[in-house]
Design an enzyme around this catalytic site. Structure first.
Site, short mmCIF file in Angstrom:
data_model
loop_
_atom_site.label_atom_id
_atom_site.label_comp_id
_atom_site.label_asym_id
_atom_site.label_seq_id
_atom_site.Cartn_x
_atom_site.Cartn_y
_atom_site.Cartn_z
N TYR A 1 -30.01 22.84 -44.25
CA TYR A 1 -30.10 22.39 -42.82
C TYR A 1 -28.78 22.12 -42.11
CZ TYR A 1 -35.06 22.35 -42.87
OH TYR A 1 -36.46 22.51 -42.88
N ASP B 1 -40.26 29.45 -52.27
CA ASP B 1 -40.58 29.47 -50.72
C ASP B 1 -41.10 30.81 -50.45
OD1 ASP B 1 -40.46 28.40 -48.07
OD2 ASP B 1 -38.42 28.33 -48.06
N ASP C 1 -29.37 26.37 -51.57
CA ASP C 1 -30.66 27.21 -50.80
C ASP C 1 -30.30 28.33 -50.46
OD1 ASP C 1 -32.76 27.39 -48.61
OD2 ASP C 1 -33.34 25.40 -49.62
N ASP D 1 -41.07 23.65 -41.31
CA ASP D 1 -39.49 23.04 -41.35
C ASP D 1 -39.40 22.21 -40.33
OD1 ASP D 1 -39.31 24.79 -43.39
OD2 ASP D 1 -37.44 26.01 -42.47
#
Length: 437
Positions: free
Chosen positions: A147, A286, A178, A346
């Site tokens: 993020y 994911d 990520d 999200d």
């Protein structure tokens, strides 16, 4: 071919006070309770219908629909009712509710069982407890790159935040890299130009007394990847023999890895055994919805069986002691497979989702569905409410932090740590300390 909807029950309701809980298909699908006069959240375009909802299950107007679970509080003091899939990991019926002349008419396109309880969250929690799963192990505390850096993360960004964790004395167990380290979806062992050594950064993380974590989307394949070019037979096909289309993201189409193909399965095993051998023992997997899409596979198995066997393959490769976090995953078919599960869309630095679609990134949809699925926490897995963002640039950061803290779930920070002000550092430390081992 799906079964037709057949009547299940007819329940008198108070139209002013009754509420209905819809359970969405996967992590990002809106889930929660609605008043009878409310319009449930639905996909606003065809792509999001594939990527974030249950594909091929268009819901008629003025109809509530849960995927495998639907609960009704009649609002008249009578017991709350829950209709649930008898075998939730193998068959997930769609369950519908419409109101006619003061009666809630429930129907389903597969078998369901009825339960009763005192309120919506309680009856769902009792159902989950009745599955008899082992209590999930405690989640580690996490710092995640997503993020702040999104797909532009670099190896130097990871090093900077590693140093900042020590400087700020933050109780972070896992440093999770990520999306952005890999060359392409599917080419997981080839690095993007922003990373020098995947094993080297894992060593650096562990040298500071922390654990190394990494993100993958194991069932997705970029059409421009080397995997797609060299092994088209490893892809799930549509009925015409073309690669199955799993929607679009990152500005390109998405294909699906066929984990029932022996060579594709061997490749996926190699990916995860390699990552584990390099020192990673926390895995965020994911976009798992893709593994449960209907399509033509090498083996003649249904989509849910293929999905579960694919996740089991990953677990076998990483070992039972590694921590496995699912995301974008079909909820009921994932029962028993994960340590933790993302239970909402999200979050984002902003509140409202694009096009007001509650499957899309935003604090409002993440709070709505996260609260609606609180009953899963500690019963099916550890709930992941998504990451804390505490930097000053984040809209309504105080409200978002309060939501994350209220879930008592997996606690993960996702800021450039040196960008935090005093409130951000103190809030991050408090939330992480609350679940530190």
């Amino acid at each position: 071919m799906r079964n037709p909807f057949t009547p299940v029950a007819s329940v008198p309701v108070d139209p002013h006070t009754a509420r209905v809980h819809e359970e969405g298909w996967q992590s990002w699908s809106p889930s929660g309770a609605y008043a009878l006069h409310a319009a449930p959240y639905r996909p606003t375009n065809d792509n999001w219908a594939t990527v974030c909802y249950r594909p091929g299950r268009t819901v008629p107007a003025d109809t509530f629909q849960g995927e495998g679970l639907l609960a009704l509080d009649p609002g008249d003091g009578s017991p709350v009712r829950l209709w649930a899939a008898p075998e939730p990991t193998a068959e997930v019926p769609s369950i519908r509710l419409v109101v006619r002349d003061g009666q809630a008419e429930i129907s389903a396109d597969g078998p369901v069982k009825e339960f009763t309880g005192t309120d919506i969250q309680a009856v769902l929690a009792d159902w989950a407890s009745g599955l008899g799963l082992e209590a999930p192990r405690q989640a580690p505390t996490v710092w995640c790159s997503w993020y702040e850096y999104f797909t532009n993360v670099t190896e130097d960004d990871i090093h900077e935040n590693l140093r900042a964790m020590d400087t700020l004395d933050l109780p972070i167990d896992v440093v999770q890299i990520d999306d952005g380290y890999q060359k392409a979806l599917g080419d997981w062992l080839a690095l993007s130009g922003r990373f020098r050594s995947r094993a080297g950064i894992a060593d650096a993380i562990r040298a500071r007394g922390r654990r190394a974590g990494i993100w993958t989307a194991p069932f997705l394949v970029d059409p421009a990847s080397e995997l797609a070019a060299e092994h088209p037979d490893w892809l799930v096909k549509d009925p015409s023999g073309d690669p199955l289309h799993a929607g679009r993201n990152w500005g390109h189409d998405l294909y699906v890895l066929d984990t029932t193909h022996p060579e594709a399965a061997a490749y996926l095993t190699e990916v995860f055994t390699t990552l584990r051998s390099e020192g990673y023992d926390y895995f965020k997997v994911d976009f798992l919805y893709a593994g449960a899409l209907d399509g033509v596979r090498h083996a003649s198995v249904d989509a849910l069986a293929a999905y579960r066997s694919g996740v089991e393959l990953i677990r076998s490769a990483i070992g039972e002691d590694a921590y496995l976090l699912g995301c974008g995953a079909p909820i009921l078919p994932s029962i028993g497979l994960f340590d933790a599960m993302r239970v909402s869309p999200d979050t984002a630095p902003h509140r409202r989702p694009e096009a007001d679609d509650y499957s899309q990134p935003g604090q409002d949809p993440a709070e709505f569905t996260g609260a609606g699925r609180q009953w899963q926490h500690g019963r099916l897995w550890i709930n992941d409410p998504d990451c804390l963002m505490a930097r000053p640039a984040v809209e309504t950061r105080e409200r978002w932090a309060a939501h994350v803290e209220s879930t008592d779930g997996l606690m993960a920070s996702s800021d450039r740590l040196l960008s935090l002000d005093t409130w951000g550092v103190e809030t991050t430390r408090r939330l992480l300390t609350g679940v530190a081992e």
